[in-house]
Design an enzyme around this catalytic site. Structure first.
Site, mmCIF file in Angstrom:
data_model
loop_
_atom_site.group_PDB
_atom_site.id
_atom_site.type_symbol
_atom_site.label_atom_id
_atom_site.label_comp_id
_atom_site.label_asym_id
_atom_site.label_seq_id
_atom_site.Cartn_x
_atom_site.Cartn_y
_atom_site.Cartn_z
ATOM 1 N N TYR A 64 0.822 -1.201 0.000
ATOM 2 C CA TYR A 64 0.000 0.000 0.000
ATOM 3 C C TYR A 64 0.866 1.265 0.000
ATOM 4 O O TYR A 64 1.532 1.570 0.988
ATOM 5 C CB TYR A 64 -0.942 0.020 1.196
ATOM 6 C CG TYR A 64 -1.845 -1.176 1.321
ATOM 7 C CD1 TYR A 64 -2.149 -1.981 0.214
ATOM 8 C CD2 TYR A 64 -2.404 -1.522 2.543
ATOM 9 C CE1 TYR A 64 -2.985 -3.077 0.337
ATOM 10 C CE2 TYR A 64 -3.248 -2.623 2.669
ATOM 11 C CZ TYR A 64 -3.524 -3.397 1.566
ATOM 12 O OH TYR A 64 -4.346 -4.486 1.683
ATOM 13 N N GLY B 169 -24.103 3.131 -1.544
ATOM 14 C CA GLY B 169 -25.276 3.754 -2.138
ATOM 15 C C GLY B 169 -25.059 5.108 -2.770
ATOM 16 O O GLY B 169 -26.009 5.723 -3.258
ATOM 17 N N PHE C 174 -19.679 0.519 -3.720
ATOM 18 C CA PHE C 174 -20.957 0.388 -4.411
ATOM 19 C C PHE C 174 -22.121 0.255 -3.430
ATOM 20 O O PHE C 174 -23.181 0.860 -3.608
ATOM 21 C CB PHE C 174 -20.929 -0.806 -5.366
ATOM 22 C CG PHE C 174 -22.209 -0.995 -6.131
ATOM 23 C CD1 PHE C 174 -22.495 -0.208 -7.233
ATOM 24 C CD2 PHE C 174 -23.144 -1.953 -5.741
ATOM 25 C CE1 PHE C 174 -23.688 -0.362 -7.938
ATOM 26 C CE2 PHE C 174 -24.328 -2.123 -6.441
ATOM 27 C CZ PHE C 174 -24.602 -1.317 -7.540
ATOM 28 N N SER D 289 -12.917 -5.261 1.450
ATOM 29 C CA SER D 289 -13.905 -4.661 0.542
ATOM 30 C C SER D 289 -15.327 -5.074 0.914
ATOM 31 O O SER D 289 -16.116 -5.482 0.047
ATOM 32 C CB SER D 289 -13.601 -5.016 -0.926
ATOM 33 O OG SER D 289 -12.366 -4.478 -1.316
ATOM 34 N N PRO D 290 -15.699 -4.964 2.188
ATOM 35 C CA PRO D 290 -17.017 -5.440 2.620
ATOM 36 C C PRO D 290 -18.176 -4.584 2.131
ATOM 37 O O PRO D 290 -19.322 -5.019 2.185
ATOM 38 C CB PRO D 290 -16.911 -5.385 4.149
ATOM 39 C CG PRO D 290 -15.931 -4.294 4.412
ATOM 40 C CD PRO D 290 -14.918 -4.411 3.314
ATOM 41 N N HIS E 276 0.398 -11.882 1.168
ATOM 42 C CA HIS E 276 -0.597 -11.063 0.467
ATOM 43 C C HIS E 276 -1.143 -11.773 -0.771
ATOM 44 O O HIS E 276 -2.341 -11.706 -1.065
ATOM 45 C CB HIS E 276 0.053 -9.736 0.082
ATOM 46 C CG HIS E 276 -0.900 -8.614 -0.104
ATOM 47 N ND1 HIS E 276 -0.515 -7.292 -0.049
ATOM 48 C CD2 HIS E 276 -2.223 -8.581 -0.357
ATOM 49 C CE1 HIS E 276 -1.564 -6.509 -0.245
ATOM 50 N NE2 HIS E 276 -2.607 -7.270 -0.449
ATOM 51 N N ARG F 238 -16.366 -2.090 -2.563
ATOM 52 C CA ARG F 238 -15.560 -0.987 -3.111
ATOM 53 C C ARG F 238 -16.387 0.292 -3.277
ATOM 54 O O ARG F 238 -16.245 1.028 -4.247
ATOM 55 C CB ARG F 238 -14.894 -1.419 -4.415
ATOM 56 C CG ARG F 238 -14.021 -2.667 -4.213
ATOM 57 C CD ARG F 238 -13.171 -3.007 -5.400
ATOM 58 N NE ARG F 238 -12.461 -4.274 -5.200
ATOM 59 C CZ ARG F 238 -11.275 -4.406 -4.607
ATOM 60 N NH1 ARG F 238 -10.666 -3.347 -4.136
ATOM 61 N NH2 ARG F 238 -10.705 -5.591 -4.473
#
Length: 333
Positions: A55, A209, A206, A200-201, A121, A204
């Site tokens: 990262y 909302g 989406f 990414s729960p 990773h 990402r």
């Protein structure tokens, strides 16, 4: 916050994925913003912080070490090796010597003597998983890491690795719109007593909302990794948008925000599941953590899963070039 088991550790049910403070979604925020998010998370009871050598090509570990190093006894620290930045490019390298060198560099950046949970990773498929695990087991024996994790691997690879040294946690993408762990690896984790960490729960962004118009996707910054992700492209995104109205209606019914609904669904799937949403926003951080207080009725969970699942979501989660790098099970086309 309610507590959950992360390998040998007890941590808050919702952790903080630190990636987007330095990486992946366009130009990262300033170090001052990153510091504010990290400190506020700690203040709100987050005790599980997840970073990686990849990262920002070391920048995220440096940020976490600088800001949280002085509070080291208050949280469980997770980082990752096996995928790093080399000469400005992302490189997967699971050779034992590389793993050990990456760990030494991470310890310095993180300003600590030991990393609590150290993940591979990505499995470097030209290196037997047993060799990479052997190097990480050496790091445990040397007292440089306390436990070992794996990221984006299959149930078979998990079992092979676990035979070399116990695996404390497995991390992979898991959300309403990415259900791949339900094929096999989640069951394997439960069989072996391995904690499951869901990255990414919120899909990402989406499932928060706020992405309701293809123009928003077209306006993603040049370095935003979602630009290359099929689910955010053209016809796939248009198809996925058709799921959003029903989803937002279920969030209203549950009395929570859309992001909280996504996180509450994961928490409801098992006490061994630990989501690590990331954010650059203090308001979103506070919103996400309140998901731990949201209780979902079984009927609402069933309707959520009927609405958003592997059959109703359009497009693969990764582009083809990235897909070949991971080892997770895939649904039949």
């Amino acid at each position: 916050m309610q507590q959950r088991k992360l390998g040998p550790f007890q941590v808050g049910a919702i952790g903080l994925g630190c990636m987007n403070l330095s990486h992946a979604y366009g130009v990262p925020p300033s170090p001052e913003v990153g510091e504010a998010v990290l400190l506020r998370a700690l203040e709100l009871g987050v005790t599980h912080f997840d970073t990686a050598a990849l990262y920002g090509f070391g920048a995220n570990e440096t940020l976490v070490g600088r800001v949280l190093g002085k509070h080291r006894s208050r949280y469980t620290l997770a980082s990752k090796c096996g995928m790093t930045g080399v000469d400005g490019k992302r490189v997967i390298d699971g050779r034992p010597a590389t793993i050990k060198r990456t760990c030494e560099e991470a310890l310095q950046r993180l300003q600590t003597d030991v990393i609590d949970l150290y993940y591979l990773h990505r499995w470097d498929k030209v290196v037997p998983i047993e060799d990479s695990m052997g190097a990480m087991a050496d790091l445990v024996r040397e007292g440089k890491i306390r436990s070992i994790g794996l990221s984006e691997v299959s149930a078979d690879t998990l079992r092979r690795a676990h035979a070399v040294h116990p695996v404390a946690a497995l991390q992979t993408e898991y959300s309403l719109w990415t259900r791949n762990p339900e094929i096999a690896v989640l069951d394997a984790c439960r069989e072996l007593g391995v904690s499951f960490v869901a990255f990414s729960p919120v899909a990402r962004g989406f499932l928060a909302g706020a992405l309701t118009d293809p123009a928003q996707v077209a306006a993603f910054e040049a370095k935003d990794i979602r630009r290359a992700m099929p689910r955010f492209q053209s016809a796939h995104f248009a198809a996925n948008l058709r799921l959003l109205d029903g989803y937002l209606g279920l969030a209203r019914e549950a009395g929570c925000t859309p992001a909280q609904l996504a996180l509450a669904w994961l928490l409801a799937k098992g006490t061994d599941i630990l989501p690590i949403p990331g954010t650059t926003s203090l308001a979103h951080l506070e919103e996400n953590l309140k998901a731990a207080d949201v209780a979902l009725a079984p009927d609402l969970v069933a309707r959520l899963e009927a609405l958003i699942n592997a059959r109703t979501v359009s497009g693969p989660r990764y582009p083809a070039a990235t897909q070949v790098e991971i080892d997770t099970e895939e649904f039949a086309a």
